[in-house]
Design a protein around this motif. Structure first.
Motif, PDB file in Angstrom:
ATOM      1  N   GLU A 169      91.552-101.019  21.292  1.00  0.00           N
ATOM      2  CA  GLU A 169      92.049-100.517  22.579  1.00  0.00           C
ATOM      3  C   GLU A 169      93.523-100.151  22.505  1.00  0.00           C
ATOM      4  O   GLU A 169      93.978 -99.227  23.178  1.00  0.00           O
ATOM      5  CB  GLU A 169      91.811-101.556  23.673  1.00  0.00           C
ATOM      6  CG  GLU A 169      90.363-101.671  24.104  1.00  0.00           C
ATOM      7  CD  GLU A 169      89.812-100.360  24.628  1.00  0.00           C
ATOM      8  OE1 GLU A 169      90.563 -99.579  25.234  1.00  0.00           O
ATOM      9  OE2 GLU A 169      88.613-100.106  24.425  1.00  0.00           O
ATOM     10  N   THR A 170      94.279-100.868  21.662  1.00  0.00           N
ATOM     11  CA  THR A 170      95.695-100.526  21.502  1.00  0.00           C
ATOM     12  C   THR A 170      95.855 -99.127  20.928  1.00  0.00           C
ATOM     13  O   THR A 170      96.676 -98.328  21.407  1.00  0.00           O
ATOM     14  CB  THR A 170      96.390-101.552  20.583  1.00  0.00           C
ATOM     15  OG1 THR A 170      96.372-102.832  21.217  1.00  0.00           O
ATOM     16  CG2 THR A 170      97.838-101.153  20.312  1.00  0.00           C
ATOM     17  N   LEU A 171      95.068 -98.808  19.907  1.00  0.00           N
ATOM     18  CA  LEU A 171      95.157 -97.460  19.336  1.00  0.00           C
ATOM     19  C   LEU A 171      94.606 -96.409  20.289  1.00  0.00           C
ATOM     20  O   LEU A 171      95.115 -95.293  20.362  1.00  0.00           O
ATOM     21  CB  LEU A 171      94.396 -97.401  18.006  1.00  0.00           C
ATOM     22  CG  LEU A 171      95.155 -97.862  16.761  1.00  0.00           C
ATOM     23  CD1 LEU A 171      94.429 -97.404  15.502  1.00  0.00           C
ATOM     24  CD2 LEU A 171      96.575 -97.338  16.728  1.00  0.00           C
ATOM     25  N   ARG A 172      93.571 -96.763  21.013  1.00  0.00           N
ATOM     26  CA  ARG A 172      92.998 -95.801  21.963  1.00  0.00           C
ATOM     27  C   ARG A 172      93.980 -95.459  23.079  1.00  0.00           C
ATOM     28  O   ARG A 172      94.079 -94.317  23.511  1.00  0.00           O
ATOM     29  CB  ARG A 172      91.715 -96.374  22.572  1.00  0.00           C
ATOM     30  CG  ARG A 172      90.478 -96.208  21.719  1.00  0.00           C
ATOM     31  CD  ARG A 172      89.296 -96.884  22.373  1.00  0.00           C
ATOM     32  NE  ARG A 172      88.026 -96.507  21.752  1.00  0.00           N
ATOM     33  CZ  ARG A 172      86.879 -97.130  21.957  1.00  0.00           C
ATOM     34  NH1 ARG A 172      86.841 -98.174  22.778  1.00  0.00           N
ATOM     35  NH2 ARG A 172      85.785 -96.739  21.361  1.00  0.00           N
ATOM     36  N   THR A 173      94.702 -96.479  23.577  1.00  0.00           N
ATOM     37  CA  THR A 173      95.575 -96.270  24.727  1.00  0.00           C
ATOM     38  C   THR A 173      97.028 -96.009  24.355  1.00  0.00           C
ATOM     39  O   THR A 173      97.783 -95.460  25.151  1.00  0.00           O
ATOM     40  CB  THR A 173      95.522 -97.493  25.657  1.00  0.00           C
ATOM     41  OG1 THR A 173      95.960 -98.657  24.925  1.00  0.00           O
ATOM     42  CG2 THR A 173      94.104 -97.727  26.158  1.00  0.00           C
ATOM     43  N   GLY A 174      97.430 -96.426  23.144  1.00  0.00           N
ATOM     44  CA  GLY A 174      98.782 -96.135  22.683  1.00  0.00           C
ATOM     45  C   GLY A 174      99.804 -97.235  22.865  1.00  0.00           C
ATOM     46  O   GLY A 174     100.947 -97.105  22.420  1.00  0.00           O
ATOM     47  N   SER A 175      99.408 -98.333  23.524  1.00  0.00           N
ATOM     48  CA  SER A 175     100.384 -99.417  23.715  1.00  0.00           C
ATOM     49  C   SER A 175      99.654-100.726  23.996  1.00  0.00           C
ATOM     50  O   SER A 175      98.499-100.736  24.443  1.00  0.00           O
ATOM     51  CB  SER A 175     101.336 -99.108  24.867  1.00  0.00           C
ATOM     52  OG  SER A 175     100.674 -99.220  26.116  1.00  0.00           O
ATOM     53  N   PHE A 176     100.354-101.839  23.768  1.00  0.00           N
ATOM     54  CA  PHE A 176      99.791-103.144  24.076  1.00  0.00           C
ATOM     55  C   PHE A 176      99.594-103.304  25.574  1.00  0.00           C
ATOM     56  O   PHE A 176      98.599-103.872  26.042  1.00  0.00           O
ATOM     57  CB  PHE A 176     100.719-104.257  23.563  1.00  0.00           C
ATOM     58  CG  PHE A 176     100.829-104.327  22.065  1.00  0.00           C
ATOM     59  CD1 PHE A 176      99.714-104.188  21.263  1.00  0.00           C
ATOM     60  CD2 PHE A 176     102.061-104.532  21.462  1.00  0.00           C
ATOM     61  CE1 PHE A 176      99.813-104.263  19.872  1.00  0.00           C
ATOM     62  CE2 PHE A 176     102.180-104.620  20.087  1.00  0.00           C
ATOM     63  CZ  PHE A 176     101.054-104.471  19.276  1.00  0.00           C
ATOM     64  N   THR A 177     100.557-102.783  26.344  1.00  0.00           N
ATOM     65  CA  THR A 177     100.481-102.919  27.805  1.00  0.00           C
ATOM     66  C   THR A 177      99.260-102.195  28.364  1.00  0.00           C
ATOM     67  O   THR A 177      98.503-102.744  29.178  1.00  0.00           O
ATOM     68  CB  THR A 177     101.754-102.358  28.463  1.00  0.00           C
ATOM     69  OG1 THR A 177     102.888-103.082  27.976  1.00  0.00           O
ATOM     70  CG2 THR A 177     101.680-102.482  29.975  1.00  0.00           C
ATOM     71  N   THR A 194     107.573 -99.554  16.718  1.00  0.00           N
ATOM     72  CA  THR A 194     108.940 -99.194  17.092  1.00  0.00           C
ATOM     73  C   THR A 194     109.085 -99.461  18.580  1.00  0.00           C
ATOM     74  O   THR A 194     108.112 -99.804  19.267  1.00  0.00           O
ATOM     75  CB  THR A 194     109.253 -97.715  16.800  1.00  0.00           C
ATOM     76  OG1 THR A 194     108.508 -96.892  17.719  1.00  0.00           O
ATOM     77  CG2 THR A 194     108.886 -97.333  15.371  1.00  0.00           C
ATOM     78  N   THR A 195     110.282 -99.301  19.101  1.00  0.00           N
ATOM     79  CA  THR A 195     110.497 -99.537  20.535  1.00  0.00           C
ATOM     80  C   THR A 195     109.804 -98.480  21.389  1.00  0.00           C
ATOM     81  O   THR A 195     109.581 -98.695  22.581  1.00  0.00           O
ATOM     82  CB  THR A 195     112.002 -99.542  20.853  1.00  0.00           C
ATOM     83  OG1 THR A 195     112.586 -98.308  20.394  1.00  0.00           O
ATOM     84  CG2 THR A 195     112.692-100.708  20.161  1.00  0.00           C
ATOM     85  N   ARG A 196     109.449 -97.351  20.778  1.00  0.00           N
ATOM     86  CA  ARG A 196     108.861 -96.255  21.555  1.00  0.00           C
ATOM     87  C   ARG A 196     107.376 -96.030  21.301  1.00  0.00           C
ATOM     88  O   ARG A 196     106.687 -95.460  22.141  1.00  0.00           O
ATOM     89  CB  ARG A 196     109.606 -94.944  21.259  1.00  0.00           C
ATOM     90  CG  ARG A 196     111.032 -94.934  21.774  1.00  0.00           C
ATOM     91  CD  ARG A 196     111.636 -93.556  21.613  1.00  0.00           C
ATOM     92  NE  ARG A 196     112.972 -93.481  22.182  1.00  0.00           N
ATOM     93  CZ  ARG A 196     113.693 -92.365  22.216  1.00  0.00           C
ATOM     94  NH1 ARG A 196     113.200 -91.239  21.700  1.00  0.00           N
ATOM     95  NH2 ARG A 196     114.902 -92.371  22.750  1.00  0.00           N
ATOM     96  N   SER A 197     106.895 -96.451  20.137  1.00  0.00           N
ATOM     97  CA  SER A 197     105.503 -96.119  19.833  1.00  0.00           C
ATOM     98  C   SER A 197     104.880 -97.103  18.858  1.00  0.00           C
ATOM     99  O   SER A 197     105.575 -97.870  18.180  1.00  0.00           O
ATOM    100  CB  SER A 197     105.418 -94.704  19.245  1.00  0.00           C
ATOM    101  OG  SER A 197     106.051 -94.659  17.976  1.00  0.00           O
ATOM    102  N   LEU A 198     103.553 -97.059  18.819  1.00  0.00           N
ATOM    103  CA  LEU A 198     102.757 -97.793  17.852  1.00  0.00           C
ATOM    104  C   LEU A 198     101.913 -96.781  17.090  1.00  0.00           C
ATOM    105  O   LEU A 198     101.191 -95.978  17.699  1.00  0.00           O
ATOM    106  CB  LEU A 198     101.830 -98.793  18.558  1.00  0.00           C
ATOM    107  CG  LEU A 198     102.494 -99.905  19.368  1.00  0.00           C
ATOM    108  CD1 LEU A 198     101.436-100.666  20.164  1.00  0.00           C
ATOM    109  CD2 LEU A 198     103.235-100.858  18.444  1.00  0.00           C
ATOM    110  N   THR A 199     102.001 -96.756  15.785  1.00  0.00           N
ATOM    111  CA  THR A 199     101.197 -95.842  14.972  1.00  0.00           C
ATOM    112  C   THR A 199     100.510 -96.632  13.870  1.00  0.00           C
ATOM    113  O   THR A 199     101.066 -97.608  13.344  1.00  0.00           O
ATOM    114  CB  THR A 199     102.071 -94.742  14.338  1.00  0.00           C
ATOM    115  OG1 THR A 199     103.111 -95.351  13.559  1.00  0.00           O
ATOM    116  CG2 THR A 199     102.682 -93.856  15.403  1.00  0.00           C
TER     117      THR A 199
END
Length: 307
Positions: A16-24, A56-61
């Motif tokens: 879900e983190t990769l699908r949505t782009g963030s932990f939040t 990073t502070t802006r993204s997860l890849t």
């Protein structure tokens, strides 16, 4: 293999983190805090002994390992979804996304209509279709099924089902032949403007057959090289040159007189057409329904695969 629930700890949070782009955002989907999702993914990385995400502070890849892990779990979760649908329906249900690669002109004309009919019969079947003459690695690229025209390489990772053949003829427009003359021998093709398909060689050659049935190739002067059969056909109809094309593509234009065949004494060359898919222990229901439909269409007496 003995299963236990710890093997799956953190998997859903990671997907879900990769699908949505963030932990939040993943936490909102799962009813958890972003911090809880992040900790779950960190524990998963520790268990696997590899880094799955670049943070990073802006993204997860994803890392390369993380992308492979994600792709693998997406396929597994997709199969679980299909299984659950099948249990509810009382039988295996055709559902999920099918990734298919087709040869351009042939795929558009003779495979796509069949695929679209199948989606009407199976509302939960989704399609991702690419059109290309390029030979791809099905396993590496996650492709479920391809239709290939031409000889197949010996590959233990693939299974092939022959659908039929395509018959090749050399043709041109009457206007071109009036201007350039009609070749009587295949060797004269080096002196003509030949329209060739996408070549895996710098020296284009066409396939012919002698009266005794033996096949041979002849180098031609490839003035125009197009990777799409419809583009080749348009150029021939426009009087731009000579081309070797399959009968399924040009029969209507031969009947109307817009094109005429030449070098008929050397005609008869054929190329096989196969459905090809990755080898596995079982076929996904959505793969099976498409393969069965292709085979059924190919077995019809008036099928394009028999022309």
């Amino acid at each position: 293999m003995k299963l236990n629930e710890t093997q799956f700890s953190g998997v859903i949070e990671y997907v879900e983190t990769l699908r949505t782009g963030s932990f939040t955002a993943a936490g909102e989907r799962l009813g958890l805090t972003g911090s809880a999702v992040g900790k779950s993914v960190t524990r998963l990385e520790k268990k696997l002994g590899t880094k799955l995400l670049h943070r990073t502070t802006r993204s997860l890849t994803p890392t390369p390992e993380g992308q492979r892990y994600f792709d693998g779990w997406i396929a597994i979760l997709d199969e679980i979804d299909s299984l659950e649908h099948g249990v509810v329906a009382g039988s295996v249900q055709v559902s999920g996304n099918l990734n298919i690669h087709l040869p351009a002109a042939f795929g558009r004309r003779h495979v796509m209509p069949l695929l679209l009919e199948l989606t009407k019969a199976h509302p939960n079947l989704d399609l991702s279709v690419a059109f290309s003459e390029k030979r791809i690695n099905l396993v590496d690229e996650g492709v479920d099924l391809v239709v290939r025209i031409g000889a197949l390489a010996d590959d233990a990772d693939l299974i092939a089902r022959r659908l039929g053949r395509q018959r090749l003829v050399v043709c041109a427009s009457p206007d071109y032949l009036k201007k350039k003359g009609t070749p009587k021998l295949v060797t004269e093709l080096t002196e003509h403007d030949c329209i060739v398909g996408g070549q895996r060689s710098n020296q284009p050659a066409w396939l012919f057959r002698r009266a005794n049935g033996d096949s041979f190739t002849q180098v031609v002067h490839g003035r125009y090289c197009f990777s799409d059969g419809d583009a080749m056909l348009s150029a021939v109809l426009d009087g731009m040159g000579v081309s070797q094309l399959p009968t399924w593509l040009i029969n209507e234009h031969l009947a109307s007189g817009a094109l005429v065949t030449i070098l008929d004494d050397y005609a008869g060359a054929e190329m096989p057409i196969h459905a090809v898919w990755p080898r596995s222990r079982y076929l996904k229901p959505r793969q099976r329904v498409v393969i069965d439909a292709l085979v059924a269409a190919a077995e019809q007496p008036t099928s394009v695969y028999q022309l």
